[in-house]
Design a protein around this motif. Structure first.
Motif, PDB file in Angstrom:
ATOM      1  N   GLU A 189      -1.961  -0.746  -3.527  1.00 46.75           N
ATOM      2  CA  GLU A 189      -2.309  -0.607  -2.353  1.00 46.75           C
ATOM      3  C   GLU A 189      -1.675  -1.927  -1.588  1.00 46.75           C
ATOM      4  OE1 GLU A 189      -6.257  -0.439  -2.383  1.00 46.75           O
ATOM      5  OE2 GLU A 189      -6.474   1.270  -3.348  1.00 46.75           O
ATOM      6  N   ASP A 190      -0.817  -1.853  -0.670  1.00 46.72           N
ATOM      7  CA  ASP A 190       0.045  -2.943  -0.078  1.00 46.72           C
ATOM      8  C   ASP A 190       0.804  -3.837  -0.868  1.00 46.72           C
ATOM      9  OD1 ASP A 190      -1.276  -2.208   2.552  1.00 46.72           O
ATOM     10  OD2 ASP A 190      -3.157  -3.278   1.840  1.00 46.72           O
TER      11      ASP A 190
ATOM     12  N   ASP B  40       4.134   1.414  -2.589  1.00 41.25           N
ATOM     13  CA  ASP B  40       2.806   1.196  -1.756  1.00 41.25           C
ATOM     14  C   ASP B  40       2.110   2.473  -1.870  1.00 41.25           C
ATOM     15  OD1 ASP B  40       2.694  -1.387  -0.586  1.00 41.25           O
ATOM     16  OD2 ASP B  40       4.148  -0.756   0.732  1.00 41.25           O
TER      17      ASP B  40
END
Length: 325
Positions: free
Chosen positions: A30-31, A56
């Protein structure tokens, strides 16, 4: 070449080197791409290697890890980032019932070269689910390897070794140490991934720790030296498997042992180490094996975490108690 790097920068450099060396290495989480991860460990890697190799993902830990297991089976070497320790539990089923078992289930025909990067531990003033130490869950699971870096140098080398491993590796990153600096020799010959490191030689007592807790143990050895006490400090580095030879050789020499970790006490890594020492060093022991750990309670709110986390004073208190026998 030797550089002075923070652990974050050392991990970034290690991941960059692994991505450049092997086109099957893929990062996901995530991110981690445009943002570079919540701790910026993967900063700049998507721009350098592309969005198909630094991916991502949606906010779905079970899906992230499940997809990575499938990629590993198909010949890739996925490296998954879980943003915080407490977020790993939605993926727990995938790790312990799939990743850990596939090699044995297929009689060795299928490897799962998956690395799960897990920032762990307290000390940064975070809210609930952001300061856990879940290593014992994974160390209890046959088929999973569990390692913890305590220095930037180890972070740089161990992440590459974990990626090269044919087995699934839980890679613990002590987030409290992310911005501490150390020398990293990018041309050195590193220790094997699952070998402990003797940080300081000593004769009176062995202190065993990993990850976050190595630093207060070294500090305890410095203070103890001023009092005429010579402590040996060992950075375990690998929790599963444990380096029995280094542990037992040290305790057979000193006759005393203190195990330090910030995870809960009951059925923690320290309990397993204490049992192994008792079984194999019984006649060398001059005192019971002592443990300095977190308490058997949920991690407290940030204002109280200094009361929960082991520190220099608690380590020295255990040293005093052991040497009093």
């Amino acid at each position: 070449m030797t550089q002075t790097l923070t652990m974050v920068k050392a991990l970034n450099a290690g991941l960059r080197r692994a991505l450049a060396a092997d086109p099957t290495v893929v990062l996901s989480g995530e991110d981690i791409g445009k943002l570079g991860g919540v701790f910026r460990v993967t900063e700049g890697l998507q721009a350098e290697f592309g969005a198909d190799r630094v991916i991502d993902t949606p906010l779905a830990e079970s899906g992230i890890v499940g997809t990575a297991i499938g990629m590993a089976v198909r010949g890739y070497r996925p490296v998954v980032e879980i943003q915080f320790d407490g977020f790993v539990f939605p993926a727990f089923d995938q790790l312990v019932t799939q990743a850990a078992r596939l090699f044995h289930r297929t009689h060795g025909r299928i490897n799962v070269p998956l690395v799960l990067r897990l920032p762990y531990g307290g000390g940064i003033g975070s809210v609930e689910h952001h300061s856990d130490s879940p290593e014992a869950y994974f160390a209890h699971t046959p088929g999973l390897k569990v390692v913890a870096a305590a220095t930037p140098s180890d972070a740089y080398w161990m992440i590459q070794q974990a990626i090269a491993s044919p087995d699934p590796v839980i890679f613990l990153e002590p987030k409290r140490r992310y911005h501490e600096k150390g020398e990293v020799d990018t041309e050195a010959t590193p220790l094997p991934l699952h070998q402990a490191r003797v940080v300081k030689q000593g004769r009176d007592l062995t202190v065993l720790a990993y990850g976050t807790m190595v630093r207060p143990c070294v500090e305890a050895a410095i203070v103890a030296a001023d009092e005429g006490r010579d402590l040996e400090v060992i950075d375990l580095r690998s929790i599963s498997p444990l380096d029995d030879d280094t542990i037992l050789t040290s305790v057979a020499k000193t006759g005393r042992a203190v195990v330090v970790h910030e995870a809960h006490r009951t059925l923690g890594v320290g309990a397993e180490i204490a049992a192994r020492i008792q079984e194999r060093c019984f006649y060398a022991l001059q005192a019971p094996v002592l443990r300095v750990t977190g308490y058997d309670m949920p991690f407290p709110p940030s204002r109280a975490e200094s009361e929960y986390l082991p520190d220099l004073d608690r380590v020295l208190d255990a040293v005093d108690r052991s040497l009093a026998f």
